[in-house]
Design a protein around this motif. Structure first.
Motif, PDB file in Angstrom:
ATOM      1  N   THR A   1      -3.714   5.004  -0.298  1.00 49.23           N
ATOM      2  CA  THR A   1      -4.442   5.386   0.919  1.00 49.23           C
ATOM      3  C   THR A   1      -5.325   6.605   0.644  1.00 49.23           C
ATOM      4  OG1 THR A   1      -2.629   4.507   2.237  1.00 49.23           O
ATOM      5  CG2 THR A   1      -4.167   5.970   3.377  1.00 49.23           C
ATOM      6  N   LYS A   2      -4.801   7.551  -0.130  1.00 44.95           N
ATOM      7  CA  LYS A   2      -5.564   8.752  -0.466  1.00 44.95           C
ATOM      8  C   LYS A   2      -6.794   8.389  -1.315  1.00 44.95           C
ATOM      9  CE  LYS A   2      -4.607  13.304  -2.167  1.00 44.95           C
ATOM     10  NZ  LYS A   2      -3.776  14.018  -3.130  1.00 44.95           N
TER      11      LYS A   2
ATOM     12  N   ILE B   1       0.841  -1.202   0.000  1.00 44.49           N
ATOM     13  CA  ILE B   1       0.000   0.000   0.000  1.00 44.49           C
ATOM     14  C   ILE B   1       0.878   1.255   0.000  1.00 44.49           C
ATOM     15  CG2 ILE B   1      -1.702   1.293   1.361  1.00 44.49           C
ATOM     16  CD1 ILE B   1      -2.909  -1.430   2.175  1.00 44.49           C
ATOM     17  N   THR B   2       0.550   2.191  -0.907  1.00 42.64           N
ATOM     18  CA  THR B   2       1.319   3.445  -1.039  1.00 42.64           C
ATOM     19  C   THR B   2       0.468   4.611  -0.521  1.00 42.64           C
ATOM     20  OG1 THR B   2       0.378   3.858  -3.211  1.00 42.64           O
ATOM     21  CG2 THR B   2       2.444   2.587  -3.145  1.00 42.64           C
TER      22      THR B   2
ATOM     23  N   ALA C   1     -14.136   6.253   0.335  1.00 47.07           N
ATOM     24  CA  ALA C   1     -14.933   6.270   1.574  1.00 47.07           C
ATOM     25  C   ALA C   1     -15.856   7.479   1.584  1.00 47.07           C
ATOM     26  CB  ALA C   1     -14.003   6.295   2.787  1.00 47.07           C
ATOM     27  N   GLU C   2     -15.326   8.633   1.227  1.00 42.23           N
ATOM     28  CA  GLU C   2     -16.129   9.860   1.253  1.00 42.23           C
ATOM     29  C   GLU C   2     -17.294   9.791   0.265  1.00 42.23           C
ATOM     30  OE1 GLU C   2     -12.698  13.001   2.743  1.00 42.23           O
ATOM     31  OE2 GLU C   2     -12.997  12.714   0.599  1.00 42.23           O
TER      32      GLU C   2
ATOM     33  N   ARG D   1      -4.084   8.178  11.093  1.00 38.15           N
ATOM     34  CA  ARG D   1      -5.365   8.819  10.813  1.00 38.15           C
ATOM     35  C   ARG D   1      -5.417   9.207   9.329  1.00 38.15           C
ATOM     36  NH1 ARG D   1      -9.035   9.493  14.556  1.00 38.15           N
ATOM     37  NH2 ARG D   1     -10.864  10.402  13.614  1.00 38.15           N
ATOM     38  N   ILE D   2      -6.403   8.687   8.633  1.00 37.11           N
ATOM     39  CA  ILE D   2      -6.536   8.926   7.191  1.00 37.11           C
ATOM     40  C   ILE D   2      -7.452  10.109   6.930  1.00 37.11           C
ATOM     41  CG2 ILE D   2      -7.509   7.941   5.079  1.00 37.11           C
ATOM     42  CD1 ILE D   2      -6.588   5.226   5.949  1.00 37.11           C
ATOM     43  N   SER D   3      -8.482  10.266   7.759  1.00 37.83           N
ATOM     44  CA  SER D   3      -9.470  11.324   7.551  1.00 37.83           C
ATOM     45  C   SER D   3      -9.610  12.140   8.824  1.00 37.83           C
ATOM     46  CB  SER D   3     -10.825  10.712   7.204  1.00 37.83           C
ATOM     47  OG  SER D   3     -11.842  11.690   7.325  1.00 37.83           O
ATOM     48  N   HIS D   4      -9.883  13.422   8.667  1.00 36.51           N
ATOM     49  CA  HIS D   4     -10.124  14.281   9.828  1.00 36.51           C
ATOM     50  C   HIS D   4     -11.613  14.476  10.082  1.00 36.51           C
ATOM     51  CE1 HIS D   4      -5.907  14.921  10.393  1.00 36.51           C
ATOM     52  NE2 HIS D   4      -5.820  15.008   9.082  1.00 36.51           N
TER      53      HIS D   4
END
Ligand code: 6AU
Length: 258
Positions: free
Chosen positions: A161-162, A156-157, A168-169, A183-186
C-alpha cells in the motif's frame, strides 16, 4: 501535507487533473459522495439504473465486460444520462498487465474504454510501466490505483500500500486517487473510493466484506463510498440510494480529518 480541510471547493482548486476537479465539483453541487456500482448484465438495466439513481450520485461505476448486449449505443446513452444528471463514469476494468497489453485493453477491443470512461482503475502490481502506458494511451481519463482491497484474505500488505502511494505521487498528473479501505494519503487532491459498503450485510459469502457508510466515511476517511448490491438488489433501489447518499454525505461532513 496534513489535510486541513474537507471543503470540496478547496479540494477542487487543489486538483491536479481535470477529472478529479470535476468530481469534487459534482460532489459539492449535488451534495453527494455516493458512487453506484451498477453491476448488471444488460444495457437496459444499466441505463435504467443510471437514469433513476443518477440524481443521487457523483460517480457511476460499470463493469462493461459483464453486459451481454453491450455495444457503442450503450455508451452513447450512458454518456447522455451522465451529462443530464451530472455524474462521471468509472469503468472498473482493474488493469493489471504489462504496459503494452493494458494500453490495447484501454483503447481497443469491443469496449474502447478510453473513449467514454472519465475514471479507470489499475493494480500497481506490474510496476510503473502500467501507469505510463495507460497515461500515454489517454490522459483525459483519471486513474485510481488499487491500494487496498475489501476482500477477505487478499494479499495486499502495508508495504504494498505504501509503494502504491509512492507510485501515485510520482504520477499525480494521471493518478487521481485510490481504491482503498482506509485513507492512504493525506494530500487533499487525492480521492479515496471505498468499496465493500452495505447497511444490511457483513459479507456476501464469496469473500466480499462489508462496512457501513458511516464506518468507511467517518472513521476510515473515504471520500466516496462505492455501493453495488446494497442498492441494486434493494426492494426499492432509488429509496436505498437516497439512504446511502444521505448517510455517506453526512458522514463526510462530520468526519474529522484523518
Ligand atoms: O457493493 P457490492 O459488493 O455489490 O459491489 C462492490 C463493487 C464491485 C467490485 O468489483 C468493486 O466494488 N470492488 C473493488 C473496486 C471498485 O475496485 C475493489 C475491491 O477491493 N472490492 C470491490 O468490491 O463492482
Amino acid at each position: 501535507h496534513c489535510m486541513k480541510t474537507r471543503d470540496l471547493m478547496e479540494r477542487a482548486k487543489l486538483a491536479k487533473h481535470e477529472v478529479s476537479r470535476k468530481i469534487f465539483e459534482v460532489m459539492y453541487q449535488k451534495q453527494t459522495n455516493l458512487c453506484l456500482s451498477a453491476d448488471v448484465t444488460n444495457s437496459k438495466e444499466l441505463l435504467h439504473l443510471a437514469e433513476s439513481i443518477g440524481p443521487y450520485i457523483c460517480v457511476l461505476k460499470t463493469h462493461v465486460d459483464i453486459i451481454e448486449d453491450f455495444d457503442q449505443s450503450t455508451c452513447r446513452n450512458l454518456l447522455n444520462i451522465a451529462h443530464k444528471h451530472n455524474f462521471v463514469l468509472f469503468e472498473d476494468r482493474k488493469f493489471a498487465d504489462i504496459g503494452h497489453t493494458v494500453s490495447k485493453q484501454f483503447t481497443g477491443g469491443m469496449f474502447r474504454i478510453s473513449e467514454w470512461a472519465d475514471v479507470i482503475n489499475a493494480h500497481p502490481l506490474p510496476g510503473p510501466g502500467i501507469i505510463k502506458e495507460l497515461k500515454n494511451a489517454n490522459k483525459r481519463s483519471g486513474c485510481l490505483l488499487i491500494g487496498e482491497m475489501s476482500t477477505n484474505g487478499n494479499l495486499i500488505t502495508p508495504a504494498y500500500t505504501k509503494a502504491t502511494l509512492k507510485m501515485a505521487e510520482e504520477n499525480d498528473d494521471f493518478v487521481i486517487g485510490f481504491i482503498s479501505t482506509s485513507r492512504i494519503s493525506h494530500d487533499p487532491h487525492f480521492l479515496h473510493f471505498t468499496p465493500g459498503v452495505s447497511l444490511d450485510c457483513k459479507g456476501d459469502g464469496k469473500g466480499q466484506q462489508y462496512l457501513t457508510p458511516s464506518e468507511v466515511v467517518s472513521k476510515r476517511g473515504a471520500d466516496i463510498l462505492i455501493v453495488g448490491r446494497g442498492i441494486t438488489l434493494a426492494h426499492d433501489p432509488v429509496a436505498a440510494a437516497k439512504v446511502y447518499a444521505q448517510e455517506g454525505f453526512s458522514g463526510y461532513l462530520a468526519a474529522v480529518d484523518v
